[in-house]
Write an enzyme that holds these catalytic residues in place. Structure first.
Site, PDB file in Angstrom:
ATOM      1  N   THR A 276       0.847  -1.198   0.000  1.00  0.00           N
ATOM      2  CA  THR A 276       0.000   0.000   0.000  1.00  0.00           C
ATOM      3  C   THR A 276       0.877   1.240   0.000  1.00  0.00           C
ATOM      4  OG1 THR A 276      -1.752  -1.114   1.231  1.00  0.00           O
ATOM      5  CG2 THR A 276      -1.731   1.286   1.294  1.00  0.00           C
ATOM      6  N   LYS A 277       0.507   2.232  -0.793  1.00  0.00           N
ATOM      7  CA  LYS A 277       1.211   3.515  -0.755  1.00  0.00           C
ATOM      8  C   LYS A 277       0.503   4.394   0.272  1.00  0.00           C
ATOM      9  CE  LYS A 277       3.463   6.941  -3.586  1.00  0.00           C
ATOM     10  NZ  LYS A 277       3.498   7.931  -2.503  1.00  0.00           N
ATOM     11  N   ARG A 282       6.808  11.044   4.811  1.00  0.00           N
ATOM     12  CA  ARG A 282       7.946  10.131   4.921  1.00  0.00           C
ATOM     13  C   ARG A 282       8.806  10.524   6.126  1.00  0.00           C
ATOM     14  NH1 ARG A 282      10.398   7.224   0.639  1.00  0.00           N
ATOM     15  NH2 ARG A 282      11.719   5.608   1.556  1.00  0.00           N
ATOM     16  N   GLU A 335       6.218   5.745   6.872  1.00  0.00           N
ATOM     17  CA  GLU A 335       5.327   6.877   6.616  1.00  0.00           C
ATOM     18  C   GLU A 335       4.603   7.229   7.915  1.00  0.00           C
ATOM     19  OE1 GLU A 335       4.050   9.137   3.017  1.00  0.00           O
ATOM     20  OE2 GLU A 335       5.530   7.573   3.364  1.00  0.00           O
ATOM     21  N   LYS A 349      -3.970  12.881   3.205  1.00  0.00           N
ATOM     22  CA  LYS A 349      -3.603  14.292   3.209  1.00  0.00           C
ATOM     23  C   LYS A 349      -4.782  15.172   2.847  1.00  0.00           C
ATOM     24  CE  LYS A 349       1.247  13.474   2.037  1.00  0.00           C
ATOM     25  NZ  LYS A 349       2.261  13.571   0.983  1.00  0.00           N
ATOM     26  N   GLU A 431      -3.918   6.296  -1.808  1.00  0.00           N
ATOM     27  CA  GLU A 431      -3.150   7.067  -2.794  1.00  0.00           C
ATOM     28  C   GLU A 431      -2.703   6.210  -3.964  1.00  0.00           C
ATOM     29  OE1 GLU A 431       0.594  10.233  -2.858  1.00  0.00           O
ATOM     30  OE2 GLU A 431       0.264   8.953  -1.122  1.00  0.00           O
ATOM     31  N   LYS A 436       7.627  -3.622  -5.427  1.00  0.00           N
ATOM     32  CA  LYS A 436       9.039  -3.698  -5.040  1.00  0.00           C
ATOM     33  C   LYS A 436       9.631  -5.053  -5.425  1.00  0.00           C
ATOM     34  CE  LYS A 436       8.625  -0.531  -1.106  1.00  0.00           C
ATOM     35  NZ  LYS A 436       8.807  -0.356   0.356  1.00  0.00           N
ATOM     36  N   LYS A 453       6.244   3.036  -8.159  1.00  0.00           N
ATOM     37  CA  LYS A 453       4.956   3.500  -7.601  1.00  0.00           C
ATOM     38  C   LYS A 453       3.927   3.606  -8.724  1.00  0.00           C
ATOM     39  CE  LYS A 453       6.493   8.356  -7.606  1.00  0.00           C
ATOM     40  NZ  LYS A 453       6.604   9.588  -6.810  1.00  0.00           N
ATOM     41  N   LYS A 455       0.052   4.976  -9.247  1.00  0.00           N
ATOM     42  CA  LYS A 455      -1.033   5.761  -8.658  1.00  0.00           C
ATOM     43  C   LYS A 455      -2.113   6.010  -9.694  1.00  0.00           C
ATOM     44  CE  LYS A 455       0.430   9.338  -6.232  1.00  0.00           C
ATOM     45  NZ  LYS A 455       1.223  10.539  -5.875  1.00  0.00           N
TER      46      LYS A 455
END
Length: 932
Positions: A276-277, A282, A335, A349, A431, A436, A453, A455
């Site tokens: 999950t992002k 950070r 994060e 955010k 997001e 990876k 990433k 999105k």
């Protein structure tokens, strides 16, 4: 005044004039034809920097001084210098006008204040260049200061600026001293240093390489120019073995943007991880023994915020127990997110939450989401593969819900699994995702290296498009000098009458997504339509926040633009109290009339529907012809593919997200007759709809945006929309519980202080006459329900203590109370009789397999135990000292004993009679005769 006691350093022997000469030579290379140069532009510029470094070192050697290059490097790389001056172009212009006695109404003063406006000056749009043009005949060329004096006064400005109004006098003194003691050419470069943009056409990577071949690597690890200069001061020595150090921040590894249908190809068909992002900030957490440090992605220290030890901060006291005792030294990468403890979810955010101030919000707390580890004790792990590092994370810490948690690695092999994970993230309003390589090593500050990433906002067609109207414009600089390069865009404000003057509110500022050709075309079309914006005579049809444009335009002369963005963020700069995150222009819409732009109510509904996100469609792997956006500001329009087929249907709002239609509601009473309500519940639309239905049935009127006739606003929490209403100060904002109470009792209940999220001044005055500071009425007898309500409101506990009052805190407090009672009331502590007892009451009577009811008798005993100082736990855990069972129901006795046998610390299983007999005897009776 100039400081005469500056330390004798090499900076006191090198003039600022010589540094400015270096910068002048660097920019002259851009004007030199290619055939006249021996090497490329960048290499020639690097050679000039190397010559100045050598000159610095020779000067130091001649005076037998330390040759640390940091005083120059922080001026050469002002963007990486941590000094904050609080000075922008307009303020600097006013200082120049005052210090050099330029008439405020003269042409030169107006050019400084309006430097972006088109002029005949070659450097239009560049404040420093404009200032040089005006000052070159006003300043003496023989003036200069040395490098130490420049840095000293810049330090003074930065330190004084941090003090706010108290430091303004020192700021004035320092800036005026600099302005009066430098030549025009030096002032040009000083201004660029303060604005943190030298415009010399050479990046920090080239400058660092000119200083030392290892400088960039060290900077990537330390994020500190000062450490680079001190560690690599000797050009002959190489920093061969870079090590991650506890207590020293290093730049994090970054992900590279990738297409979902290219992941298999990028990873060569190997298995990969999908994570999950997280939509937070950070951070790195460093642990040294029992001390903690927290660093942001740019190396800023936030230890004071999150806590140096178990006794301080908004995070450390809550995660200390989760870290293994074996992990004496530790660096975790992750994060920092905001977590809603009531709804048990991570916030984004787009919510009006600053994670660095999470403890200020009710039910919002800080949660550290860990996805990598750089160091474990004395072992640096950056060169270990990710699959090994993940195991170290599990070894060094455990999870605590809402405080510290792992990033889950989902193993995958196909592009379809990537698309499925992305669609799931869209449904969850996340997001995006990160892919990876399990074999990837950790490369600080590098993008890619096995991290990708993905999105939804990178993919065309997944985001909602907004049709906004251009309300204002801003002059550009650099290549866009003399043009209106940025636009203030906004929404049509909903109004009841058609004959009223239409009003518009600002939403965001856009400056990307269009070609230079398009910019020139629309500058030409609108050239005669722009009007200068004056704060004192602002147009009545524009509703603006803190952000004001240079120019404005009549709506009927304006244009519609199609804008795309990632999500909605809170912002006081714009009228709705929010703005768009990463807005970019998709295209100009000459086919639409000026009054066909999106309305404020439509925007609110769209935002509420998607919880602030502007993505609500799924991606199909079979339909991957659309281009990905590989720039945060959006793709180059020249590369944007034209959409084929029918025009995209206009976004509409589902009926569940609209206000109910009063005409379709059957009236059932007149409880709310003649009263207008605005019900604003953004996170529970079903409850919003149900409450609106009840209000309408009982004669109340409903609006989606509060008006001057609104009786009150009903809300369940203080969102950024509610904050905008509070800022206006015209409305009472009441909790949904008050409306529930009215419906329950069938009458319009009088407001009490605990019913309010916010009270307007008139209501506060009324409360002051009727209630004390705790919400207790001066005139009404308190009931059990009222007493519970007052205690549950938490008004007796200061806000700063609320996050600390967890179970561990309360247990520790009980121990202190027991010590106090034993010391001062050893023979008379009836109501502290069970102070050191932690009870679990087995209060359920099992009538049959499917039915269980409360044991009323045992429940009464529980109340008596609590009244005499006992502490009751809702489940059997490690803290329980006594498990109380009623002899009339022993159905769960064996199960309780089985639980007790497995525990390291045993508890006593006693009958309820022990409590009753102890109370009667006013002392604790021997437990053995009551043990079951």
């Amino acid at each position: 005044m100039e400081n005469k006691n500056l330390e004798n350093t090499v900076g006191s022997h090198v003039t600022f004039k010589s540094f400015c000469n270096l910068l002048e030579k660097i920019i002259q290379i851009d004007e030199t034809p290619q055939h006249a140069r021996k090497t490329g532009k960048i290499e020639e510029k690097k050679n000039l920097v190397r010559k100045f470094i050598e000159y610095w070192r020779q000067t130091a050697k001649a005076h037998n001084l330390d040759d640390n290059f940091y005083p120059v490097m922080r001026l050469l790389l002002p963007h990486d210098d941590d000094r904050v001056y609080g000075l922008k172009e307009t303020k600097l212009a006013k200082y120049l006008i005052e210090a050099l006695c330029i008439g405020s109404k003269t042409e030169d003063a107006l050019k400084l204040l309006n430097y972006r406006a088109p002029t005949k000056i070659k450097s239009e749009g560049d404040f420093a260049g404009t200032a040089f043009f005006i000052l070159k005949n006003r300043c003496r060329d023989d003036l200069t200061l040395n490098m130490d004096e420049i840095n000293h006064h810049l330090d003074q400005i930065a330190v004084s600026n941090a003090k706010g109004k108290d430091g303004q006098k020192q700021v004035n003194t320092s800036i005026k001293h600099l302005l009066l003691n430098l030549s025009a050419i030096q002032l040009k470069w000083l201004i660029r240093i303060i604005i943190k943009d030298l415009k010399i056409g050479i990046k920090e990577t080239a400058i660092l390489d000119a200083f030392h071949p290892d400088a960039l690597d060290v900077y990537n690890f330390t994020s500190s120019i000062e450490k680079v200069c001190s560690m690599l001061n000797d050009p002959e020595k190489r920093y061969n073995e870079l090590g991650v150090q506890v207590g020293s921040a290093c730049r994090p590894m970054l992900g590279e943007k990738a297409k979902p249908n290219k992941i298999e190809e990028l990873l060569g068909g190997r298995q990969f991880y999908i994570e999950t992002k997280f939509d937070g900030e950070r951070f790195q957490m460093h642990k040294i023994g029992n001390k903690f440090m927290y660093f942001s992605r740019n190396g800023y220290d936030y230890t004071e915020t999150f806590g140096e030890d178990i006794h301080s901060g908004s995070l450390t006291p809550f995660i200390f127990s989760a870290l293994s005792k074996e992990a004496t030294n530790l660096i975790l990468d992750g994060e920092m997110c905001a977590y809603n403890s009531k709804e048990k979810l991570l916030l984004s955010k787009g919510d009006d939450i600053d994670v660095k101030s999470a403890r200020k919000y009710d039910s919002i707390q800080t949660c550290f989401c860990v996805f990598d580890i750089l160091l474990f004790n004395d072992t640096v792990l950056t060169n270990r593969p990710l699959k090994e590092r993940v195991e170290f994370i599990r070894k060094c810490c455990s999870e605590i819900e809402g405080r510290i948690q792992y990033s889950v690695q989902q193993k995958a092999l196909s592009n379809q699994q990537v698309v499925d994970a992305l669609n799931k993230a869209i449904d969850s309003r996340l997001e995006g995702i990160v892919v990876k390589d399990p074999e990837s090593v950790y490369k600080p500050s590098q993008r890619g290296g096995g991290w990708y990433k993905v999105k939804p906002d990178y993919m065309a067609g997944l985001n909602d498009d907004l049709d906004l109207i251009v309300l204002g414009g801003y002059y550009g600089s650099g290549k866009r000098g003399g043009l209106i390069s940025h636009f203030l865009v906004g929404l049509l404000v909903d109004q009841e009458g058609d004959d009223e003057v239409k009003k518009f509110c600002s939403l965001c500022k856009i400056g990307s997504g269009y070609t230079h050709k398009e910019l020139l075309e629309y500058n030409y079309k609108l050239a005669e339509k722009w009007k200068k914006f004056e704060k004192k005579s602002a147009p009545v049809h524009l509703e603006l926040g803190n952000e004001k444009p240079d120019l404005w335009i009549e709506p009927k002369d304006s244009i519609i633009v199609q804008v795309k963005a990632v999500e909605v963020n809170a912002s006081e700069k714009y009228k709705p109290g929010c703005t768009l995150r990463f807005p970019r222009l998709e295209k100009f819409r000459p086919d639409k009339q000026w009054f066909e732009c999106m309305k404020l109510s439509e925007f609110d509904e769209l935002r509420n529907k998607n919880s602030g996100k502007l993505t609500n469609r799924h991606l199909d792997l079979a339909d991957m012809d659309n281009e990905l956006n590989f720039e945060e500001d959006g793709p180059s329009p020249s590369k944007r593919k034209r959409r084929i087929g029918n025009k995209m249907p206009k976004t509409t709002v589902a009926s569940i997200y609209r206000g109910i239609d009063p005409m379709m509601v059957e009236k059932a009473g007149d409880l709310f007759q003649g009263k207008e309500f605005c019900i604003s519940i953004e996170d529970d639309l079903k409850k919003k709809s149900a409450l609106e239905q009840c209000v309408a049935e009982l004669g109340g009127e409903l609006v989606q945006n509060a008006t001057k006739n609104t009786y009150c606003i009903i809300a369940n929490r203080c969102t950024h929309r509610i904050k905008s209403y509070i800022k206006i100060g015209l409305y009472d904002v009441v909790k949904t519980e008050w409306l529930d109470k009215c419906l329950k009792h069938g009458r319009l209940c009088q407001w009490k202080p605990n019913d309010m999220i916010h009270s307007k001044p008139k209501t506060r005055q009324m409360f002051a006459k009727l209630y004390d500071s705790y919400g207790d009425s001066y005139t009404e007898d308190v009931s059990v329900d009222c007493l519970k309500e007052m205690f549950n409101s938490g008004s007796f506990v200061k806000e700063e203590f609320k996050p600390l009052m967890d179970l561990e805190f309360r247990l520790e407090l009980r121990c202190k109370m027991a010590e106090f009672e034993n010391k001062y009331f050893p023979d008379n502590s009836k109501y502290g009789l069970f102070r050191m007892c932690l009870f679990y009451f087995d209060c359920f009577t099992h009538v049959n397999v499917d039915l269980k009811t409360k044991n009323i008798g045992l429940e009464l005993v529980e109340l008596k135990a609590r009244w005499h100082g006992g502490f009751v736990l809702s489940k059997i855990d490690a803290n329980v000292t006594h498990c109380v069972v009623d002899k009339s129901d022993l159905t769960r006795l064996e199960k309780i004993k089985e639980i007790n046998r497995k525990k390291n610390r045993k508890f006593r299983v006693v009958s309820s009679q022990w409590i009753l007999d102890s109370i009667k005897a006013a002392r604790l009776r021997d437990e053995l005769s009551y043990v079951l």
